[in-house]
Design an enzyme around this catalytic site. Sequence first.
Site, short mmCIF file in Angstrom:
data_model
loop_
_atom_site.label_atom_id
_atom_site.label_comp_id
_atom_site.label_asym_id
_atom_site.label_seq_id
_atom_site.Cartn_x
_atom_site.Cartn_y
_atom_site.Cartn_z
N GLU A 44 44.51 28.72 33.46
CA GLU A 44 45.24 28.91 35.01
C GLU A 44 43.98 29.70 35.66
O GLU A 44 43.45 30.73 35.30
CB GLU A 44 46.28 29.79 34.84
CG GLU A 44 46.66 30.41 36.27
CD GLU A 44 47.97 31.34 36.38
OE1 GLU A 44 48.64 31.68 35.20
OE2 GLU A 44 48.35 31.62 37.48
N ASP A 105 41.29 47.06 31.52
CA ASP A 105 41.01 47.21 32.94
C ASP A 105 40.87 48.92 33.02
O ASP A 105 41.73 49.52 32.75
CB ASP A 105 42.24 46.63 33.67
CG ASP A 105 41.88 47.02 35.05
OD1 ASP A 105 40.92 47.54 35.54
OD2 ASP A 105 42.95 46.91 35.98
N ASP A 107 40.08 51.71 35.58
CA ASP A 107 40.20 52.00 37.11
C ASP A 107 39.98 53.48 37.41
O ASP A 107 41.08 54.40 36.99
CB ASP A 107 41.47 51.44 37.80
CG ASP A 107 41.27 51.08 39.18
OD1 ASP A 107 41.50 50.06 39.55
OD2 ASP A 107 41.00 52.10 40.04
#
Lengths: 397, 488
Positions: A44, A105, A107
């Site tokens: 995807e 991830d 951040d």
Amino acid sequence: MVGQYDENLLSDMLPLYYSKYFPVKIFCRWLSCGNSPYPLCNRELSFTLADDVYLRYISISDQKELQTQFQKKCPHKLDIGAVYFAKPSIARHDSVVLARELVFDIDLTDYDEVRTCCKEAKVCEKCWKFMVVACEIIDISLKADFGFQHVLWVFSGRRGIHCWISDYEARILDTPGRGAIADYLCLIMGGENQSKKVHLGNDNLHSSIRRALDVIDIYFEDILNEQEFIGSSDRLKAFLKLIPDDTLRNQVEKRLEKLPESSLERWKNFVAVYDSFSRENGYAMRKMKYLVEEIKIQYCYPRLDINVTKGFNHLLKSPFSIHPKTGKVSIVFKAQNAKNFKLDEVPTIHSLLDDSTAESVEHNNNMKSAVKHFQEFVFSLEKAEAMRRKTDASKNL
Amino acid sequence: MDFNIKRKSTKIVVTGSMVESYPHDLQMYKIPPIEHVTLQEFETLALERVTLLRSLATATTLKGLRAFSEEWKEYILSDLRNQGLKYYARLCEITRCGTTDADLQARRKDHIAHFILRLAYCRNEELRRWFIARELELFKMRFMTMSGEAIDVFFNLNNLSYTNISDEDKTSIITYLRESTPYQNIDNMKFYKVKFFDVLDLVKSRKVFLKDGFAYIPHKDFVSVLSAQFRKHLRQSLAVACQHLGEVEQDERLVCLLKGLHQSYSGNDYSNTKAMVPIESLDSLSIKSFPLCMRQLHEQLRLSHHLKHGGRLQYGLFLKGIGVTLEDSLRFWREEFTKIMDLEKFEKQYSYNVRYNYGKEGSKRNYSPFSCLRIINETVGPGDCHGCPYRHCDVNNLKNRLSGYGIDQQAVHEIIDITKKGHFQVACSKYFDIIHNLDIGLGINHPNQYFEESQKLSKGEIKVDVKREKVNVKIENVEDLEIDDFIE
């Protein structure tokens, strides 16, 4: 420079960026390799178009199709999802997720509680050091502890970094497996209502924590100086909340209040008070055997968004996608070079396309070396994949 | 339960002798039972197993006992005996490989009941997760009570063989083993090398030394390897069972039983509510009828006009459960969020979330509001204020919050004491009593249950004698709180 960047021009610049700069070929090879043994079209992709129109379940069968899609749709942002049992553009979410790189991830917004130089979307060279520490700690743990070899680090385009692990074992890892790795790496726990977020207990410190502390120690004084964690009376108050014992807290408060507002000076005094306190109060110390380490970790240890890691089919921004808000390219970098990473040396779509800008030459070179690093990464991954398939085949004979 | 027990299936004798089928108290449940059971036995076994699993859940969550501790085990064993489930108590107390008739009968029931529950619990992810967690606790508890001899037999029966690492290998990593393995006397233990994903529970809690993708474990940590295999096998089996549900449910006699089994204990899942609650009343309801976790989220939302993802999910689903319509919900979130962002941003980034909670987006599942168990086990990170306040708040913070609500000091201390012991749901029940000026000690296991009970009281559907004098509301304390925070 960010100042010159205008989001409205993005739609005009992107077609050229995708045809001239985006490493389509090597990108498709990376995805194909990560899809193995399923075809590329089972992966995807998702496009974010102008005005935040969000297209999910896009699939491409080869490099050519991706190029056509880029030109036709001109995505402002490109995200990568999971490998499905069937082509996601047809089966949509009914299809079963089979594989996906293990991702992390990190951040800087999650550091808002500790960083003092910037808040929210802002980022500067000072708080970037948190990312350096995070990258080095996670990288070494993934390689030394979990034995992963294909670890790709990517700048997220604004205020953070992403990590993609393409090893076969990582790609087919199930949700509990991903969760366990995330939890193993996660030391800072607790929300708005908890001040002290690190609890190491009083047993031996795990080898991986010792190693992480060694990394933190390289940067700690630097970061302490720049962030001034305990440099004002408000910050001192917040700091004192991290000390669980009343007597020690009072001693520290008395000593630190009188000192000038240098965080480094105050920190050294705190450690001294703590040391002498620990010699005199064996019993009370059981609760805070590792207090100094705990505070260092709360200030500097990587803060992972563990939901991204745990979710098998979480979408994550692709390497070399443009960050629509900054115009910066999500470049690939080596973990050992993280400490030399400079935010203003990151190529932007503007500086790449407009050769009249001052940074043009430098940024073009930086883009080239990022692509080169990506290529090397993909080559070594392909080699390992070929080896794996060969051993698998001989096992099945 | 309307269950016709007169129609019996035909009985066929077991193939193979009982001793061959059930050589050991502990089973991996690899082979399904092939004998025929009467409907009556089917029902009894199913209900008894649910009782057993419920007992495990109660011990951990409601009683707040540490899983696998002595008190925990003690509670479960005595509960099983009180419920008349001696055969389960027998299987759990000391796991062995005897061959008396009682042993064999107990194992047979254990085996069949496990497989019946698979059919009842394979229906959705929530049920599966609950079932796997309980079965795993049961498996671990039983493994831990095994004698060394019984362990050896168990390993042999299940074809498990491992060789320990050589002394040289051990010497080269001994420092790390000492640092990272939470046992005394490491030097005298034999160590084994397994893949890290075979011992995820040890990895998760950082209780094992890892190197190059391998975990180095002593003999006693093999329970982790086995329970990981057990978990994996069970998860796959449940997926398979789910695919075959259609065939099983052609027999309508089974349908009701299997479907109703979990609900007969867990109560409503609150995903389809009939009530209607206007959003204008949320402020007053949050004070009167919300549990602390939801009141906290409501206040945070009103205060900062924003909640992070975990908070939106926990609070949003709760609101759905108490009867806030989708339209109202959208309006409610929009009104708050647009105080700090423009409408466009809200519509793009957040309204999807709200509709998603109501099953209108994404996989379009009608999500159930979170239960206490789920909330207590949530991951709460920086900036988050969801989760269970009794579990995820600093004591000082909780104390201030409760005093700020005008709860008198003694009651605050009682709640804090219970919290410190780790009885989060008991603390919640205490809070319920104080807010409603009662002393009924309700068992709370779902925020929406809390809400419903509270509403029933205020509508006078339940009559309870008010036992205490009116609580003295002391609002003037609020100003002193911040200073207190530092003195504490």
